[in-house]
Design a protein around this motif. Structure first.
Motif, PDB file in Angstrom:
ATOM      1  N   ALA A  12       0.522  80.535  39.010  1.00 32.73           N
ATOM      2  CA  ALA A  12       0.283  81.746  39.803  1.00 32.73           C
ATOM      3  C   ALA A  12      -1.064  81.625  40.512  1.00 32.73           C
ATOM      4  CB  ALA A  12       0.322  82.986  38.917  1.00 32.73           C
ATOM      5  N   ASN A  13      -2.063  81.127  39.801  1.00 36.43           N
ATOM      6  CA  ASN A  13      -3.393  80.933  40.385  1.00 36.43           C
ATOM      7  C   ASN A  13      -3.342  79.951  41.556  1.00 36.43           C
ATOM      8  OD1 ASN A  13      -6.323  81.399  40.174  1.00 36.43           O
ATOM      9  ND2 ASN A  13      -6.402  79.245  39.615  1.00 36.43           N
ATOM     10  N   ASN A  14      -2.453  78.979  41.470  1.00 38.60           N
ATOM     11  CA  ASN A  14      -2.306  77.962  42.515  1.00 38.60           C
ATOM     12  C   ASN A  14      -1.213  78.307  43.528  1.00 38.60           C
ATOM     13  OD1 ASN A  14      -4.343  76.226  41.582  1.00 38.60           O
ATOM     14  ND2 ASN A  14      -2.971  75.416  40.018  1.00 38.60           N
ATOM     15  N   HIS A  15      -0.649  79.503  43.417  1.00 32.63           N
ATOM     16  CA  HIS A  15       0.364  79.997  44.369  1.00 32.63           C
ATOM     17  C   HIS A  15       1.553  79.042  44.488  1.00 32.63           C
ATOM     18  CE1 HIS A  15      -2.655  82.935  45.395  1.00 32.63           C
ATOM     19  NE2 HIS A  15      -3.508  81.951  45.615  1.00 32.63           N
ATOM     20  N   CYS A  16       2.078  78.615  43.344  1.00 29.67           N
ATOM     21  CA  CYS A  16       3.210  77.678  43.333  1.00 29.67           C
ATOM     22  C   CYS A  16       4.483  78.390  42.886  1.00 29.67           C
ATOM     23  CB  CYS A  16       2.907  76.504  42.404  1.00 29.67           C
ATOM     24  SG  CYS A  16       4.244  75.287  42.378  1.00 29.67           S
ATOM     25  N   PRO A  17       5.310  78.819  43.840  1.00 31.54           N
ATOM     26  CA  PRO A  17       6.525  79.557  43.475  1.00 31.54           C
ATOM     27  C   PRO A  17       7.459  78.782  42.550  1.00 31.54           C
ATOM     28  CG  PRO A  17       6.210  79.560  45.866  1.00 31.54           C
ATOM     29  CD  PRO A  17       5.168  78.665  45.282  1.00 31.54           C
ATOM     30  N   TYR A  18       7.630  77.489  42.805  1.00 33.58           N
ATOM     31  CA  TYR A  18       8.556  76.726  41.969  1.00 33.58           C
ATOM     32  C   TYR A  18       8.143  76.797  40.500  1.00 33.58           C
ATOM     33  CZ  TYR A  18      11.523  73.276  39.870  1.00 33.58           C
ATOM     34  OH  TYR A  18      12.443  72.681  39.042  1.00 33.58           O
ATOM     35  N   CYS A  19       6.893  76.454  40.224  1.00 37.30           N
ATOM     36  CA  CYS A  19       6.442  76.394  38.826  1.00 37.30           C
ATOM     37  C   CYS A  19       6.357  77.781  38.197  1.00 37.30           C
ATOM     38  CB  CYS A  19       5.115  75.657  38.731  1.00 37.30           C
ATOM     39  SG  CYS A  19       5.264  73.897  39.159  1.00 37.30           S
ATOM     40  N   VAL A  20       5.970  78.792  38.977  1.00 36.82           N
ATOM     41  CA  VAL A  20       5.932  80.155  38.457  1.00 36.82           C
ATOM     42  C   VAL A  20       7.324  80.585  38.011  1.00 36.82           C
ATOM     43  CG1 VAL A  20       5.668  82.589  39.124  1.00 36.82           C
ATOM     44  CG2 VAL A  20       3.879  80.945  39.687  1.00 36.82           C
ATOM     45  N   ILE A  21       8.306  80.404  38.868  1.00 38.43           N
ATOM     46  CA  ILE A  21       9.667  80.847  38.560  1.00 38.43           C
ATOM     47  C   ILE A  21      10.264  80.026  37.413  1.00 38.43           C
ATOM     48  CG2 ILE A  21      12.025  81.084  39.484  1.00 38.43           C
ATOM     49  CD1 ILE A  21       9.894  83.114  40.591  1.00 38.43           C
ATOM     50  N   ALA A  22      10.143  78.711  37.484  1.00 39.29           N
ATOM     51  CA  ALA A  22      10.741  77.842  36.458  1.00 39.29           C
ATOM     52  C   ALA A  22      10.105  78.068  35.084  1.00 39.29           C
ATOM     53  CB  ALA A  22      10.603  76.375  36.868  1.00 39.29           C
ATOM     54  N   HIS A  23       8.790  78.143  35.042  1.00 33.17           N
ATOM     55  CA  HIS A  23       8.131  78.251  33.738  1.00 33.17           C
ATOM     56  C   HIS A  23       8.081  79.684  33.222  1.00 33.17           C
ATOM     57  CE1 HIS A  23       7.379  74.035  33.223  1.00 33.17           C
ATOM     58  NE2 HIS A  23       7.235  74.007  34.540  1.00 33.17           N
ATOM     59  N   SER A  24       8.219  80.663  34.101  1.00 27.00           N
ATOM     60  CA  SER A  24       8.427  82.034  33.626  1.00 27.00           C
ATOM     61  C   SER A  24       9.754  82.117  32.876  1.00 27.00           C
ATOM     62  CB  SER A  24       8.420  83.029  34.786  1.00 27.00           C
ATOM     63  OG  SER A  24       7.136  83.161  35.327  1.00 27.00           O
ATOM     64  N   ALA A  25      10.761  81.431  33.398  1.00 23.30           N
ATOM     65  CA  ALA A  25      12.071  81.399  32.728  1.00 23.30           C
ATOM     66  C   ALA A  25      11.943  80.771  31.348  1.00 23.30           C
ATOM     67  CB  ALA A  25      13.084  80.633  33.573  1.00 23.30           C
ATOM     68  N   LEU A  26      11.235  79.643  31.267  1.00 25.21           N
ATOM     69  CA  LEU A  26      11.068  78.994  29.965  1.00 25.21           C
ATOM     70  C   LEU A  26      10.253  79.864  29.020  1.00 25.21           C
ATOM     71  CD1 LEU A  26      10.535  75.325  31.165  1.00 25.21           C
ATOM     72  CD2 LEU A  26      12.573  76.312  30.080  1.00 25.21           C
ATOM     73  N   HIS A  27       9.239  80.539  29.545  1.00 26.03           N
ATOM     74  CA  HIS A  27       8.465  81.444  28.690  1.00 26.03           C
ATOM     75  C   HIS A  27       9.358  82.561  28.151  1.00 26.03           C
ATOM     76  CE1 HIS A  27       5.940  84.902  27.660  1.00 26.03           C
ATOM     77  NE2 HIS A  27       5.218  83.965  27.085  1.00 26.03           N
ATOM     78  N   ARG A  28      10.202  83.139  28.997  1.00 30.19           N
ATOM     79  CA  ARG A  28      11.101  84.200  28.526  1.00 30.19           C
ATOM     80  C   ARG A  28      11.981  83.702  27.392  1.00 30.19           C
ATOM     81  NH1 ARG A  28      11.426  85.145  34.138  1.00 30.19           N
ATOM     82  NH2 ARG A  28      13.415  84.040  34.304  1.00 30.19           N
ATOM     83  N   ILE A  29      12.464  82.484  27.515  1.00 25.54           N
ATOM     84  CA  ILE A  29      13.338  81.922  26.488  1.00 25.54           C
ATOM     85  C   ILE A  29      12.571  81.703  25.189  1.00 25.54           C
ATOM     86  CG2 ILE A  29      14.635  79.849  25.843  1.00 25.54           C
ATOM     87  CD1 ILE A  29      15.461  79.723  28.876  1.00 25.54           C
ATOM     88  N   TYR A  30      11.410  81.066  25.255  1.00 25.29           N
ATOM     89  CA  TYR A  30      10.643  80.748  24.039  1.00 25.29           C
ATOM     90  C   TYR A  30      10.037  81.989  23.390  1.00 25.29           C
ATOM     91  CZ  TYR A  30      10.999  75.816  25.333  1.00 25.29           C
ATOM     92  OH  TYR A  30      11.465  74.569  25.653  1.00 25.29           O
TER      93      TYR A  30
END
Length: 175
Positions: A57-75
């Motif tokens: 988010a700090n680096n304004h990277c939509p791909y990583c924000v969306i992908a890793h938010s999904a993984l965070h929700r799962i874990y």
């Protein structure tokens, strides 16, 4: 790549992008696995993903924000925390430990001069020097990943938007 696609039901776009250079692809995922799948230290898988979310988010990277938010929700089994961190980590429903962890990650992400004060703030919450190293390496690795995603205008797979929000559909062969 077949294993990931079989397990998740889709092939994340990052795999396609990085396959452009197979040697670097293998090195990237070897380091990813070393950072993200280790069994030592005081960082859970959810903690690691939240570090990535904050860094991305700090680096304004939509791909990583969306992908890793999904993984965070799962874990984490928490459907909203990653979204809150993306918008404003200071206002997110983080506990003091998580705040200390993300404050340190963002200091690293912003190339702050890391001082003993940074490390002492982590120690108060049970993080040791090895944990600080882990937070810093995850942050640095994903700062690189964010830049590669920007270079390639990498878009999140649509599947990431619902992961951890909706029940996973069972494969027809699972019955």
């Amino acid at each position: 790549m077949e294993e990931v696609e079989t397990k998740s039901g889709f092939l994340p776009n990052i795999f396609k992008m990085l396959s452009y250079r197979p040697v670097e692809f293998r090195a990237f995922f070897a380091y990813y696995n070393a950072l993200m799948n280790k069994e030592t230290g005081n960082l859970s898988k959810a903690d690691r993903e939240l570090i990535i979310v904050a860094t991305s988010a700090n680096n304004h990277c939509p791909y990583c924000v969306i992908a890793h938010s999904a993984l965070h929700r799962i874990y984490s089994k928490n459907p909203v925390l990653a979204d809150q961190v993306v918008v404003n980590s200071q206002l997110a429903d983080l506990d003091d430990r998580q705040h200390a962890m993300l404050d340190f990650a963002l200091a690293v992400s912003n190339a702050a001069n890391i001082s003993d004060d940074h490390l002492k703030k982590l120690e108060v919450h049970g993080f040791d020097r090895d944990d600080a190293w882990d937070i810093a390496t995850i942050t640095a690795f994903f700062a690189m990943s964010n830049r590669l995603a920007h270079l390639n205008d990498l878009c999140p797979n649509e599947e990431f938007y619902t992961l951890g929000r909706l029940p996973r559909e069972k494969d027809k062969s699972e019955g």
